[in-house]
Each structure stands twice: as C-alpha cells, then as structure tokens.
Scaffold this active site. Structure first.
Site, PDB file in Angstrom:
ATOM      1  N   ARG A   1      -7.223   9.859  -0.154  1.00 38.27           N
ATOM      2  CA  ARG A   1      -6.934  10.302  -1.520  1.00 38.27           C
ATOM      3  C   ARG A   1      -8.196  10.307  -2.365  1.00 38.27           C
ATOM      4  O   ARG A   1      -8.385  11.180  -3.212  1.00 38.27           O
ATOM      5  CB  ARG A   1      -5.862   9.398  -2.145  1.00 38.27           C
ATOM      6  CG  ARG A   1      -4.477   9.638  -1.580  1.00 38.27           C
ATOM      7  CD  ARG A   1      -3.447   8.645  -2.119  1.00 38.27           C
ATOM      8  NE  ARG A   1      -3.549   7.338  -1.490  1.00 38.27           N
ATOM      9  CZ  ARG A   1      -3.649   6.190  -2.149  1.00 38.27           C
ATOM     10  NH1 ARG A   1      -3.662   6.174  -3.458  1.00 38.27           N
ATOM     11  NH2 ARG A   1      -3.721   5.055  -1.491  1.00 38.27           N
TER      12      ARG A   1
ATOM     13  N   HIS B   1       0.860  -1.188   0.000  1.00 36.07           N
ATOM     14  CA  HIS B   1       0.000   0.000   0.000  1.00 36.07           C
ATOM     15  C   HIS B   1       0.890   1.230   0.000  1.00 36.07           C
ATOM     16  O   HIS B   1       1.875   1.300   0.741  1.00 36.07           O
ATOM     17  CB  HIS B   1      -0.897  -0.007   1.236  1.00 36.07           C
ATOM     18  CG  HIS B   1      -2.069   0.923   1.146  1.00 36.07           C
ATOM     19  ND1 HIS B   1      -1.938   2.290   1.205  1.00 36.07           N
ATOM     20  CD2 HIS B   1      -3.395   0.672   0.992  1.00 36.07           C
ATOM     21  CE1 HIS B   1      -3.131   2.842   1.099  1.00 36.07           C
ATOM     22  NE2 HIS B   1      -4.038   1.888   0.964  1.00 36.07           N
TER      23      HIS B   1
END
Length: 480
Positions: free
Chosen positions: A280, A257
């Site tokens: 995000r 990640h």
C-alpha cells in the site's frame, strides 16, 4: 585484548544467555560479542530468525541520508500519535517512561539504520512511506530479498563461527532462575525433553503472543477469537517474566493488521502470509467485494482495520474473514518486484487487466488514477502514492490483485522495561541481571505500532540490552 579477555579464557566463564534468535536477540548478541562477552543463544524453534525473518516492509529511521526529504523531525510525534490513549491517559511517571522509550527509539533510529548498512553491509537504500507516517522513512533494500531476511542473514553470518557465540535451537526456556534480587540463569528443555540449567545474566527476546490464540490472546483479548494470524501458534513467554517479578503492561493492546492474504486454495487457513504494508505504501489500494474503494490506505493500521470490518462483507466459514481485494498497478509492482513475484508464485496474487475487473472497480481505478495524476484531490485524502504510475486506465491496463483480510499480527503488550532495556517489577525497580527487547516488552507502542518500527525497536533496544548486559557481565566477573 588482555589475556583474561581472550576468547579461550572467556569461554571458561558463565555465558550471557540470550533467549530468542530474532532480530532483538541477534542485535543483543552482536553487541555482547563486540565487548568480548561469551553468548549462548537459546531458541525453541528448529531454525533461527523468528518472525523478524519474515518482516517485509522495512525498518524505520529518521533523519537518514537515504530519505527523499531533508531533516525529518516528525518521527517522535507520529509515534506518540499512533500510541494513542495508553500514552495520553498515563499518569505522570508512566507517561514519562513511555516518552523516554519513544525518544530512545526515534532518536536512535539513524544510528540503528547506519549500524546495519555501514557495519553489517545490509542494503537499506530504498525508502517508502507507510501508514501513519508523515514522511517516507521506512528503509529496505533494492534487491530481491525482503529486509527482514537480509538483516537476519547478515547478523547470523557475522555471529556464526565466532568462538564466543553458540546457538542452540529446539531449546525451550521453561524457567528463569532468580535468587534474591538477581536473575542467575534459566532452565530449558532440549532434545529428548532433557532439562538443562544455564547460569549467567539473561537477555530475553522471545517475541509476542499474537499466535497464542488459546492462551494469552484468549485471556486478554477474547474478542479476537477466530481471527487468522500471521504468527505461528506458539505460546507467549511473558508469564515466565511475570513469575520472577517482572510486571506486564498493555497486554490487551493487540494489533490487527488489515491485510493478510487469503489463499484461495486454503481460504480457512489459520496462519496467513502478510500482505506487506509496503504494497500500500508504494501505491496499492483496497477494494470492497464489488470494487469500491473505502479508506485512505495510508492511515494507521488500526483505522484501516476498523474500516475493513465496518465496511466489508464478512465471509462464511470457520475463520472470521472479510471480502476485500488489494490492487496494484505495474509501477507499484516494479518497486516491489521480489515481493510480488513471491506472492504470484504462491498463488496469493494474480496478474490481470482492467477489463477483467468489475465495472465498479474499473471506475474506482480511474478515480484513483485521477488523484495520482493531480487532476483531482484523492477521494479519501491520500497524499502519497508511492510508485503508482497508472494515470490513464484502459481496458488492457495491467493490474495485480489478491484477496486480503484482517489478521492478528503484533502484540504491543509485554514486560515493563525502561530506556536501558531493564525489566522492571511492579514497583518500577529494575531486576538485576535481566534485560528484554523486542515484542516481548510492553509500553513502547501503546495502542498501535507504526509499520517499520518493529525491526527498529529490535535493533535499538537489542543493542542497548547487549551493551548493558556486557557491562554487567564484566563488572560481575571483573573482566576488562
């Protein structure tokens, strides 16, 4: 319900054994209980919930009534694209199996979401778009609790107190018992290292091995040595399935990640809090150390991670980490208030103003704001900006920042299984009396899992495993 299938009668029979108390295990147990089949759930941890409890971005579903777009039909294609080479390069039979898994996942996704919302009372009314998705389809609630916590709590509440359900924590399964062609139960160690044997069909839902840095991770991906992880250092349990004939696949496919928080109080910590992809998805951007943006933050996790490792400065220290910052505006924060409040409380993010940023970061912020406002195309081709509202950057504009770095997060490899959640041997034959669901399985995600599909696969294949195990149990014991 007949007298034979009453709870008091059923408890005299062997139970169905569910190994693992994360979302896959709880989904399986919920279905078994619905069929009036007794369940003993084993988990090696002292508390239930597993990594599912920490899931913070949400659960995918398409099409659903909560989505801001009509009739989203691209989920299957997005998942295939994300799966990449392991899918496209598979021989015909294996490719067909993978295709059926993806079809089952995506086509069952609306019913999985509605099972949680309409039957279990979980709020999943907010929808956002994560990396690798062509539309917003990742669901979470509007309240303060992250979706993983809300879902796990709801399922545990529905199971606890049911006379057909028993949870045993601090219980580590050490062996799966197989006689001839059928799994007959498990052995496990509990308190005082006492070994106990349980007999009955088994649903295996023990999760992945991303935190097993000195075991399976070092065996299959030694190149990831030294990376921090979002997972605790627990050994992977896939070898238990392998020992009784279960075949493994894609064990070298490990998802890194791109954003785990670097705690400035303990920057070398091996276990990191995940900086949720929703940060995000709702508008957040990534900056290199000097303040320059370098990637479309909504590209796949694999692409964003590679961009970090290829563009950012690697930091000195015992862990392999990079100098990257995550930056949010007040609109993004308002959409993820509970997340950000927690991160600020933990000291992982802090509130500041644009004037406190570097001159390069200030210019980057305005360039991004111009893209959000439609005054120009986004420099990196980003099309969705979530709830970002800052379009005119001033010195006193409020922003939130935190340091992040890539972390091992999810393992796509595991036991080969089919669309019925049956564990298969190396010849493709289903092992009787054994099912698996969740991260312990392999072949569904290929080289890259889409954000939001982890909780989804746990619900979809966990419920399938529960239904199939219930049918097997009733036939085995001739219970209607």
């Amino acid at each position: 319900m007949s007298a034979l299938s009453s709870p008091s009668t059923l408890l005299q029979f062997k139970p169905t054994i569910v190994v693992g108390s994360g979302l896959a295990g709880l989904s399986a147990a919920s279905q078994l209980i619905c069929h009036h089949v007794p369940v003993i759930m084993l988990d090696r941890a002292p508390k239930p919930g597993g990594n599912s409890m920490k899931a913070s971005s949400g659960i995918n579903g398409a099409p659903t009534r909560f989505q801001p777009v009509d009739n989203d039909q691209e989920f299957f294609g997005d998942t295939v694209k994300s799966a990449g080479t392991p899918f496209t390069s598979s021989v015909s039979a294996e490719r067909l199996r993978r295709e059926r898994l993806i079809e089952t996942l995506t086509q069952s996704s609306p019913s999985a979401v509605y099972w949680l919302t309409d039957e279990k009372g979980v709020d999943l009314s907010k929808v956002t778009q994560l990396g690798g998705h062509s539309h917003p389809r990742t669901h979470r609630g509007a309240g303060k609790r992250p979706p993983g916590n809300s879902i796990i709590t709801a399922l545990l509440d529905s199971l606890n107190g049911n006379p057909l359900f028993e949870l045993r924590t601090n219980s580590k399964v050490t062996k799966i018992l197989r006689e001839a062609d059928e799994v007959m139960g498990v052995e496990y160690t509990g308190e005082n290292d006492k070994t106990t044997t349980l007999h009955g069909p088994v649903v295996f839902a023990t999760g992945g091995f991303a935190g097993d840095s000195h075991g399976l991770l070092s065996q299959y991906r030694p190149d990831l040595s030294g990376l921090p992880s979002t997972n605790d250092a627990r050994e992977g349990s896939q070898p238990l399935l392998e020992q009784i004939g279960g075949a493994l696949i894609d064990m070298d496919q490990v998802q890194v990640h791109p954003t785990g928080f670097v705690d400035q109080k303990d920057p070398s910590a091996a276990v990191k809090f995940l900086a949720a992809e929703a940060l995000r998805g709702e508008g957040g951007i990534l900056l290199l150390g000097e303040g320059r943006r370098f990637v479309n933050e909504l590209d796949t996790r694999e692409h964003v991670t590679n961009a970090v490792m290829g563009s950012a400065t690697q930091l000195d220290g015992p862990m392999r980490q990079w100098d990257v910052s995550l930056l949010l505006d007040e609109g993004t924060v308002s959409a993820l208030a509970s997340h950000v409040e927690f991160y600020v409380w933990k000291g992982l993010m802090h509130k500041t103003t644009a004037s406190e940023l570097s001159s390069e970061a200030f210019r980057t912020l305005q360039d991004y704001a111009d893209g959000v406002a439609g005054r120009k195309d986004d420099t990196f081709g980003r099309k969705a900006f979530g709830n970002w509202t800052l379009t005119d950057v001033k010195p006193d504009s409020v922003v939130y920042t935190g340091k992040v770095t890539p972390v091992t997060h999810f393992t796509m490899g595991g036991a080969i299984f089919d669309e019925y959640s049956r564990v298969l041997d190396k010849n493709g034959t289903a092992i009787q009396g054994l099912w698996a669901a969740g991260e312990v399985t392999g072949g569904l995600h290929g080289q890259n899992r889409l954000g939001g599909s982890s909780l989804l696969e746990c619900v979809v294949f966990g419920r399938i495993a529960g239904d199939r195990a219930a049918a097997f149990y009733k036939k085995h014991y001739q219970i209607p």
